[in-house]
Scaffold this motif. Structure first.
Motif, PDB file in Angstrom:
ATOM      1  N   ASP A 140       0.820  -1.209   0.000  1.00 34.89           N
ATOM      2  CA  ASP A 140       0.000   0.000   0.000  1.00 34.89           C
ATOM      3  C   ASP A 140       0.861   1.269   0.000  1.00 34.89           C
ATOM      4  OD1 ASP A 140       0.939  -0.421   2.543  1.00 34.89           O
ATOM      5  OD2 ASP A 140      -1.022  -0.395   3.520  1.00 34.89           O
ATOM      6  N   SER A 224       1.418  -4.429   4.955  1.00 33.88           N
ATOM      7  CA  SER A 224       0.899  -3.065   4.945  1.00 33.88           C
ATOM      8  C   SER A 224       1.870  -2.116   5.638  1.00 33.88           C
ATOM      9  CB  SER A 224      -0.454  -3.021   5.658  1.00 33.88           C
ATOM     10  OG  SER A 224      -0.901  -1.694   5.808  1.00 33.88           O
ATOM     11  N   ARG A 226       0.774   0.296   7.342  1.00 34.41           N
ATOM     12  CA  ARG A 226      -0.163   0.998   8.231  1.00 34.41           C
ATOM     13  C   ARG A 226       0.504   1.485   9.513  1.00 34.41           C
ATOM     14  NH1 ARG A 226      -4.159  -3.943  10.251  1.00 34.41           N
ATOM     15  NH2 ARG A 226      -2.532  -5.443  10.832  1.00 34.41           N
ATOM     16  N   GLU A 229       0.699   5.144  10.062  1.00 36.90           N
ATOM     17  CA  GLU A 229      -0.446   5.904  10.543  1.00 36.90           C
ATOM     18  C   GLU A 229      -0.334   6.219  12.034  1.00 36.90           C
ATOM     19  OE1 GLU A 229      -3.837   3.596   9.494  1.00 36.90           O
ATOM     20  OE2 GLU A 229      -3.440   3.694   7.333  1.00 36.90           O
ATOM     21  N   ARG A 274       2.830   7.845   1.675  1.00 39.74           N
ATOM     22  CA  ARG A 274       1.659   6.982   1.892  1.00 39.74           C
ATOM     23  C   ARG A 274       0.375   7.796   1.802  1.00 39.74           C
ATOM     24  NH1 ARG A 274      -0.605   2.403   3.884  1.00 39.74           N
ATOM     25  NH2 ARG A 274      -2.191   2.613   5.502  1.00 39.74           N
ATOM     26  N   HIS A 277      -0.279   8.530  -1.845  1.00 35.46           N
ATOM     27  CA  HIS A 277      -0.690   7.299  -2.520  1.00 35.46           C
ATOM     28  C   HIS A 277      -2.134   6.939  -2.164  1.00 35.46           C
ATOM     29  CE1 HIS A 277      -0.353   3.307  -4.273  1.00 35.46           C
ATOM     30  NE2 HIS A 277      -0.796   2.794  -3.131  1.00 35.46           N
ATOM     31  N   THR A 278      -2.502   7.112  -0.896  1.00 33.42           N
ATOM     32  CA  THR A 278      -3.857   6.781  -0.458  1.00 33.42           C
ATOM     33  C   THR A 278      -4.886   7.674  -1.132  1.00 33.42           C
ATOM     34  OG1 THR A 278      -3.011   6.043   1.702  1.00 33.42           O
ATOM     35  CG2 THR A 278      -5.367   6.577   1.561  1.00 33.42           C
ATOM     36  N   ALA A 282      -7.707   6.485  -4.025  1.00 37.33           N
ATOM     37  CA  ALA A 282      -9.131   6.655  -3.744  1.00 37.33           C
ATOM     38  C   ALA A 282      -9.865   7.425  -4.830  1.00 37.33           C
ATOM     39  CB  ALA A 282      -9.308   7.384  -2.403  1.00 37.33           C
TER      40      ALA A 282
END
Length: 290
Positions: A140, A224, A226, A229, A274, A277-278, A282
């Motif tokens: 991701d 991931s 993640r 975050e 990130r 990219h997110t 979307a």
């Protein structure tokens, strides 16, 4: 042909080891399905795919049960570890219940490459190898293949810095012989205060018994990003787990702090990448140049 076979012939004809995959899971409804699909679609089937649910409050267990119905030919097993909350007791529960010759251990957000089981078997073809680990690709994040090469280079650098004295497993992509786990299972730290890196702890206990860990670059897992975050404070606590794990084992080699420096230095630029990219992922694809 002679009826007598040499020991070398016996090794050449021995069947490859059976590989179990153990997946600890806590509130992983958003990722567990893709993890299991990748574990099912392997060039060489896993001996068993064990999900250990640890008191999840979401649909993790329900999704695993649905996957069992969708893939009845696949050895997906759902276990419940409801005695203790935490990764280590859940990991231990899964490893204790696995029946393969080799015990693979990944995270619920891992997405294995299609030849992962096959590569694990290749890594353990050498009987002197007791555990193995490989690089990861962050699926991701942008520039995934570049990220894979960078991850591989960093892990090989760590081996050189440690002068091959320490080989560290990576919890999202690792495997060990069942015999090796049985050797260290009673010694592995339970880390009730949740301060250490459990995969490095395992590595150091293996090293105490001179059980060899092999780095196998072809053994690739997706994971991931993640962790980016996390708040800066939480991320710092995660990274400094390296230091606390080394101190718990009285390991003082300064070169082993290199991963901390790398993780600290990439946090803010990687977090920005990130986020971009997110947002881009979307956005709907436009048609006709509109």
């Amino acid at each position: 042909m002679s009826p007598h076979r040499s020991p070398q012939d016996a090794v050449l004809t021995a069947p490859p080891p059976a590989v179990s995959i153990v997946i600890p899971a806590y509130n992983e409804e958003s990722v567990i399905r893709q993890c299991l699909i990748a574990a099912v679609y392997q060039s060489v089937p896993a001996h068993e795919i064990i999900v250990v649910d640890n008191l999840s409050k979401d649909r993790t267990a329900e999704i695993v049960r649905q996957m069992q119905l969708e893939y009845p030919e696949s050895p997906i097993i759902l276990l419940s570890q409801d005695r203790d909350q935490g990764l280590i007791p859940t990991r231990n529960f899964g490893l204790d219940h696995a029946t393969g010759d080799i015990l693979g251990r990944i995270d619920a957000d891992s997405v294995l490459e299609p030849d992962w089981v096959e590569q694990v078997q290749n890594a353990f073809a050498d009987e002197s190898v007791h555990a193995a680990t490989g690089p990861v690709v962050y699926y991701d994040m942008p520039m995934r293949r570049f990220g894979l090469k960078a991850d591989d280079k960093m892990r090989q650098l760590m081996l050189r810095l440690a002068k091959h004295q320490y080989h560290f497993l990576f919890g999202s992509n690792m495997a060990l012989r069942r015999s090796a786990w049985e050797t260290i299972r009673a010694e592995a730290c339970l880390d009730e205060r949740d301060e250490m890196h459990e995969d490095i702890d395992l590595s150091l206990h293996l090293a105490d018994h001179e059980l060899r860990i092999q780095y196998w670059p072809q053994m690739i897992s997706g994971m991931s990003a993640r962790r980016l975050e996390d708040s800066p404070r939480d991320y710092r606590y995660y990274v400094t787990r390296f230091d606390r794990t080394y101190k718990a084992h009285n390991v003082k080699k300064m070169a082993l702090k290199a991963p901390m420096v790398v993780f600290f230095s990439v946090y803010f630029p990687a977090k920005l990448l990130r986020a971009i990219h997110t947002v881009n992922a979307a956005q709907p694809t436009r048609r006709g140049g509109q």
